[in-house]
Write a protein that holds these residues in place. Structure first.
Motif, mmCIF file in Angstrom:
data_model
loop_
_atom_site.group_PDB
_atom_site.id
_atom_site.type_symbol
_atom_site.label_atom_id
_atom_site.label_comp_id
_atom_site.label_asym_id
_atom_site.label_seq_id
_atom_site.Cartn_x
_atom_site.Cartn_y
_atom_site.Cartn_z
ATOM 1 N N LEU A 1 0.829 -1.208 0.000
ATOM 2 C CA LEU A 1 0.000 0.000 0.000
ATOM 3 C C LEU A 1 0.863 1.257 0.000
ATOM 4 O O LEU A 1 0.524 2.262 -0.615
ATOM 5 C CB LEU A 1 -0.924 0.019 1.220
ATOM 6 N N VAL B 1 4.776 -7.268 6.617
ATOM 7 C CA VAL B 1 4.295 -6.375 5.568
ATOM 8 C C VAL B 1 2.768 -6.282 5.601
ATOM 9 O O VAL B 1 2.194 -5.195 5.550
ATOM 10 C CB VAL B 1 4.776 -6.868 4.191
ATOM 11 N N LEU C 1 9.144 2.146 8.222
ATOM 12 C CA LEU C 1 8.406 0.907 7.969
ATOM 13 C C LEU C 1 9.285 -0.110 7.244
ATOM 14 O O LEU C 1 9.316 -1.289 7.593
ATOM 15 C CB LEU C 1 7.146 1.198 7.143
ATOM 16 N N VAL D 1 -10.347 4.918 2.646
ATOM 17 C CA VAL D 1 -9.741 5.928 3.525
ATOM 18 C C VAL D 1 -9.468 7.234 2.758
ATOM 19 O O VAL D 1 -8.599 8.014 3.150
ATOM 20 C CB VAL D 1 -8.467 5.406 4.237
ATOM 21 N N ILE E 1 -1.843 0.665 8.396
ATOM 22 C CA ILE E 1 -2.115 1.890 7.627
ATOM 23 C C ILE E 1 -3.622 2.090 7.478
ATOM 24 O O ILE E 1 -4.162 3.175 7.736
ATOM 25 C CB ILE E 1 -1.451 1.815 6.233
ATOM 26 N N ILE E 2 -4.307 1.015 7.081
ATOM 27 C CA ILE E 2 -5.745 1.126 6.835
ATOM 28 C C ILE E 2 -6.515 1.285 8.145
ATOM 29 O O ILE E 2 -7.353 2.180 8.297
ATOM 30 C CB ILE E 2 -6.248 -0.125 6.082
ATOM 31 N N VAL F 1 1.741 -4.206 8.487
ATOM 32 C CA VAL F 1 1.892 -2.766 8.292
ATOM 33 C C VAL F 1 0.788 -2.235 7.375
ATOM 34 O O VAL F 1 0.207 -1.179 7.637
ATOM 35 C CB VAL F 1 3.283 -2.453 7.709
ATOM 36 N N GLU F 2 0.484 -2.977 6.322
ATOM 37 C CA GLU F 2 -0.612 -2.532 5.453
ATOM 38 C C GLU F 2 -1.908 -2.428 6.248
ATOM 39 O O GLU F 2 -2.674 -1.484 6.099
ATOM 40 C CB GLU F 2 -0.802 -3.523 4.303
ATOM 41 N N PHE G 1 -10.324 -3.392 5.748
ATOM 42 C CA PHE G 1 -11.234 -2.260 5.980
ATOM 43 C C PHE G 1 -12.677 -2.742 6.064
ATOM 44 O O PHE G 1 -13.493 -2.171 6.767
ATOM 45 C CB PHE G 1 -11.066 -1.193 4.893
#
Lengths: 482, 272, 309
Positions: free
Chosen positions: B127, C244, C285, B220, C251-252, C247-248, C149
């Motif tokens: 991402l 990884v 990161l 987002v 972020i979301i 971390v993704e 999400f």
């Protein structure tokens, strides 16, 4: 009183009978050998006696161990006997030790958790087991730090730690060379002693002869012959047993004196080879002439296969030269593999693969039919994939593929080490006949000294490279002798 | 072992779970491609009078907070991200396949450099890379395509390289070379049949990953911009109106789930 | 030894990649980059043409691109990340401020996933094809197909909006942890469980597993003495790669729940084209991945003597 008695053991897969009723008894101090080729049902018999048959197979019959009577159709009953009454030696000891646990701990856990000794005492017993086997300095090693032979001894100690009197060994010499085979046989006989029971399942005629005791010969799930091992080997009563014994390379008729060799098809001068930092061999010079069978033998890891690959130009030599006879086409140098399945593209039918060679070499497609006939192969095999053909047939098909190339030299790398004795004898015969009649130089590599001795016109014995573990073991023996 | 045991029938091309996956994908595709042909409408047309109204003949899934037909917005959204995802997967697959075989066949410095690059990309969250590319490339769809391709090729590269190296070292390839077959034959007969099934799995996973990434960034507010109908964007726009118009939110949620589940099932087990 | 070297090379490559990418990003910004950087340093009110020219000369922004790139990477190597273009604060301070919030969220999520996933996976792997195995396969496939999400959305709708049990957003109290960490943990556990299941099934099919039972050990003793340690090796290796994904997810999830961490900051920085912040967070990161995996390399060496040889 017998240690173990089995009455009318049968194994079925649905309606197919895989093992016809077999009865046997195991007496203290008298080993029992079950001899048979692949598919004879010998492993199924062992599994039925241990209660370890794969799911879906159904066993019947009665097993009496000491005072306990068990039904081999109810495998759960056997579980409590493992380690305590029956100990099982695995086929591949180096895969049967936990890779993340030190050798001594793998033995001690049997003394502690199965025999019920307190942990401290279990450790002491395990250490003394190891030193009895000459492995005192291996206690803290992990399995990957053990040589094959050491792993085998650790596995034996681990299997016996629970205190069982009966040892069942399923193919204990799979993949071992002659010296190691005898070592294992002696070890097993020692472990049995006067009061223990020993049941050996094998296809290895030499091992059976060495173990002695009683013998049961199995074929296609039926008992062919039984009796004292020595008596059966001396005078087999059944034609199948005779064929089986005749197929033992030890019993092959030796080769007639060879005609003087002609000009060399391929030769090497002062060849040295290394794997990593370890030198495999030094200064090998050889000449292989047309029609000659050149045998190479030696224990595993000595560089036999690498020598052949170097002659073919697949591996570069460390030093020295390889010379090919001038005038031969570059693809006249071919190879047969130990595992023929891995040497064919897995998802193509054998016919397609052979036709690729015919097309590339612009040969006559009828050559394939002629060769099929000569090698005793059925044409319908061509429609199958490599995984769906038996080992002996596939090795002959590999030979056929190589012959389509009209080779001048073939390097056969342990071509029959995975085959049953009768099949092995047949494949070797076809191979040597084909190369001799077509004047092909054959380099035959095998760990089986008898096979090489009775097949080859000239023999190159390779000695094992310097292995620290082996050197240490040798030194200890020498000191003990003084 | 008898010969019969070994001669198992060749594997069917699609297992049962994979077939379920294909059906799910086909259903979503039918909704997106055929739906608007049956009930015609404009995904952008607003009608504030109908804001958050329930389904009617012109809008089978009701209306959103601006009075736009959820059905037509969903159909459009279900074309947008899969098309970007497929384009990225095809680019990444072709690049990964080419570089992976090159790396395995040539070895040496080419191999070392490519592996170093792949390892570095592997350390970065996908991402993050996509966001950075989006910030550099004009046009969101183009940015997604470039960013996703950059992220996805690594997996194809690693798979192809590993499988090719293993195959090239096999006795079967050695035998073919000794017989005199060339590089093209070795690729066609030995390497490609090993890689092809993995490519399907990796492509299905890659497509799912790409669709998820587009939707997540939309959700987002850093992906596709309003008023573009996009799955994540639709969901975040409709989330505040969950109590008034649950169907309007559920429709994109369920469609996204069906599509991603279909792709995951099609990918099958990663075991090779 | 070579493992450490290859991790160092990886770290270097990560730094070069991020440095180059952020440099290109800087150059592609609309307007005068020098002006923006100067504003970041001195505040918008204090920027004048002279300050912008000084920045331009320092970063070589008016010179040839490759010189400017070297200058840019040089700053990176000296760990000089500059100031945020938005707040004017040093990037290092901003990140130090946010890292704690993210790390605590990630740690809670990983621990939660380890409590849920591997035990289920090991039980399923002991009986491949059994009821638990099939149920786990269906559940984990289902969860894997749901983007994080969407998990967050479903949890918010059910637990926060409908049932009103938990707050949908916020930070500070322990209950604020529940929704975001559960969102992350479910996704991680779905994969953990599969890894543990496959490893367990593979180990239970190995000769040493059978041999342990033939020696007379009970199933429980076999699992405790020969199962767990062997399963942990692939599982821990995989945890490193999962960083990884984690971390993704962070972020979301931080953006969805308004969690004041590094992921949230990254999204903001990208949105407002705050290049120094993007570079700083991306570097943290990326190097975090290398560091975590280097630690895992060491742990595996300790667990599995074969890798140390």
């Amino acid at each position: 009183m017998s240690l173990l008695q089995a009455d009318d053991i049968t194994v079925r897969d649905g309606t197919t009978t895989l093992l016809a009723p077999v009865s046997l008894r195991l007496d203290p101090g008298e080993p029992l050998v079950v001899l048979g080729e692949t598919g004879s049902g010998k492993s199924l018999l062992a599994q039925a006696l241990m209660g370890t048959l794969p799911l879906g197979l159904e066993a019947k019959g009665q097993v009496t161990i000491g005072a306990q009577v068990l039904n081999s159709g109810a495998p759960d009953q056997f579980r409590g006997l493992w380690g305590r009454e029956i100990s099982v030696l695995p086929q591949e000891p180096w895969l049967s030790l936990d890779p993340l646990m030190r050798a001594q701990a793998q033995i001690a856990e049997g003394h502690c958790l199965v025999r019920g000794l307190p942990p401290r005492e279990a450790r002491i017993r395990a250490a003394s087991d190891l030193s009895e086997l000459g492995l005192a300095d291996a206690a803290a090693r992990y399995p990957h730090e053990l040589s094959g032979g050491m792993a085998q001894r650790v596995a034996i100690a681990a299997a016996r730690a629970g205190g069982a009197r009966i040892v069942i060994a399923d193919e204990p010499t799979k993949g071992l060379d002659a010296a190691r085979r005898d070592e294992v046989a002696n070890l097993l006989l020692n472990e049995m002693g006067q009061s223990g029971g020993l049941l050996i399942i094998t296809h290895d005629l030499a091992l059976a002869e060495r173990i002695g005791g009683q013998l049961i010969v199995l074929r296609a799930g039926e008992v062919v012959e039984r009796g004292a091992t020595r008596a059966v080997f001396a005078a087999p009563g059944q034609s199948y047993t005779r064929d089986l014994l005749a197929a033992n390379p030890e019993n092959w008729t030796g080769k007639a004196a060879a005609a003087p060799a002609g000009t060399a098809v391929i030769s090497s001068r002062n060849l040295s080879l290394a794997r990593g930092r370890r030198t495999l061999f030094r200064d090998v010079s050889l000449d292989i002439a047309a029609g000659q069978v050149f045998g190479v033998t030696g224990p595993s890891g000595c560089g036999k296969s690498s020598l052949g690959d170097t002659l073919l130009g697949v591996i570069p030599p460390l030093q020295g030269q390889v010379q090919r006879q001038p005038g031969l086409h570059p693809f006249a140098f071919q190879k047969l593999y130990q595992d023929p399945v891995a040497a064919f593209p897995p998802r193509r039918t054998i016919g397609e693969t052979l036709m690729d060679v015919v097309k590339m070499t612009r040969s006559d497609p009828r050559d394939v039919d002629r060769l099929l006939d000569g090698l005793g192969l059925q044409p319908d095999l061509l429609a199958r994939r490599p995984g769906a053909v038996s080992g002996g047939e596939l090795q002959r098909l590999s030979l056929l593929r190589v012959l389509l190339r009209r080779p001048a030299f073939i390097f056969a790398d342990e071509p029959t080490s995975r085959l049953d004795p009768i099949t092995q004898a047949r494949v070797i015969k076809l191979l040597t006949n084909a190369t001799e009649s077509d004047g092909i130089a054959l380099m035959l590599v095998s760990h089986d000294q008898a096979l090489i001795r009775n097949t080859a016109d000239a023999v190159l014995p390779l000695t094992p490279p310097c292995d620290p573990a082996r050197a240490a073991a040798k030194k200890r023996v020498a000191i003990a002798l003084q | 072992m008898s010969v019969l045991d070994l001669s198992a029938a060749p594997q069917p091309p699609l297992s049962a779970t994979r077939r379920v996956g294909v059906v799910l994908i086909a259903l979503v595709a039918a909704l997106s491609l055929l739906g608007p042909l049956i009930v015609q409408g404009d995904p952008y047309a607003q009608s504030l009078m109908k804001a958050l109204a329930g389904p009617d003949a012109a809008a089978p899934l009701g209306y959103d907070h601006l009075g736009r037909s959820v059905f037509h917005r969903l159909a459009y959204a279900l074309r947008l991200s899969p098309v970007i995802a497929l384009a990225a997967v095809m680019t990444a697959g072709a690049a990964g396949l080419a570089l992976g075989t090159l790396s395995a066949a040539k070895g040496g410095w080419i191999d070392r450099c490519l592996v170093m690059l792949a390892d570095a990309l592997l350390a970065l969250p996908g991402l993050l890379l996509i966001l950075m590319v989006l910030a550099m490339v004009p046009g969101t769809a183009l940015g997604f395509w470039a960013g996703l391709s950059l992220v996805l090729w690594v997996e194809f590269f690693r798979l192809t390289r590993a499988a090719t190296r293993e195959t090239l070292a096999s006795p079967a390839v050695q035998a073919s070379r000794l017989l005199g077959f060339g590089a093209a034959y070795v690729f066609r007969v030995h390497i490609w049949p090993e890689i092809a099934p993995m490519m399907l799995t990796a492509a299905a996973f890659g497509t799912a990953t790409a669709i998820m990434a587009i939707a997540a960034l939309g959700f987002v507010h850093v992906g596709m911009r309003a008023p573009t109908p996009e799955l994540g964007l639709m969901m975040v726009e409709l989330l505040p109106y969950w109590r008034e118009a649950p169907l309007a939110l559920l429709a994109p949620v369920l469609a996204t789930f069906a599509l991603l589940l279909g792709l995951t099932l099609l990918a099958g087990s990663r075991k090779t | 030894m070579s493992a450490i070297v290859s991790r160092l090379v990886q770290a270097l490559m990560v730094a070069i990649l991020i440095g180059t990418a952020t440099f290109v990003m800087m150059r592609s910004l609309p307007g005068d980059a020098a002006w923006r950087i100067a504003a970041g340093r001195y505040g918008y009110d204090n920027v004048d043409a002279a300050a912008a020219d000084a920045v331009r000369a320092e970063l070589g922004l008016d010179g040839p691109a490759h010189m400017a790139l070297l200058q840019w990477l040089g700053d990176l190597v000296r760990l000089d990340f500059g100031n945020s273009l938005v707040t004017g604060q040093p990037v290092v301070d901003e990140i130090a401020h946010q890292l704690g919030a993210s790390a605590s969220l990630a740690l809670v999520a990983v621990l939660l996933s380890l409590v849920i996933g591997p035990p289920l996976g090991i039980l399923a792997g002991l009986r491949p094809g059994g009821r638990l195995d099939r149920a786990l396969l269906v559940t984990s496939t289902g969860i894997k197909a749901v983007p994080q999400f969407l998990v967050a959305l479903v949890l918010i709708v059910i637990l926060a909006v409908q049932l009103r049990w938990l707050p949908a957003a916020g930070h500070g109290a322990a209950r604020h942890f529940i929704l975001p960490s559960l969102t992350l943990a479910l996704g991680l556990a779905a994969v953990n469980a599969r890894i543990a299941r496959d490893a367990m099934a593979r180990i239970a099919d190995m000769p040493f597993w059978r041999f342990a039972q033939w020696k007379g050990l009970s199933e429980r003793q076999t699992l405790l003495r020969h199962g767990l340690r062997n399963v942990s090796v692939p599982l821990i290796t995989y945890l490193g790669l999962q960083f990884v994904t984690l971390v993704e997810g962070v972020i979301i999830v931080e953006s969805v729940f308004g969690w004041p961490g590094i992921g949230h900051a990254l999204v903001h920085a990208i949105f407002s084209r705050d290049v120094p912040m993007v570079q700083g967070t991306a570097l943290v990161l990326g190097l975090g991945f290398v560091l975590v995996n280097a630690a895992i390399d060491l742990a595996i060496r300790h667990l599995d003597p074969r890798t140390a040889a």
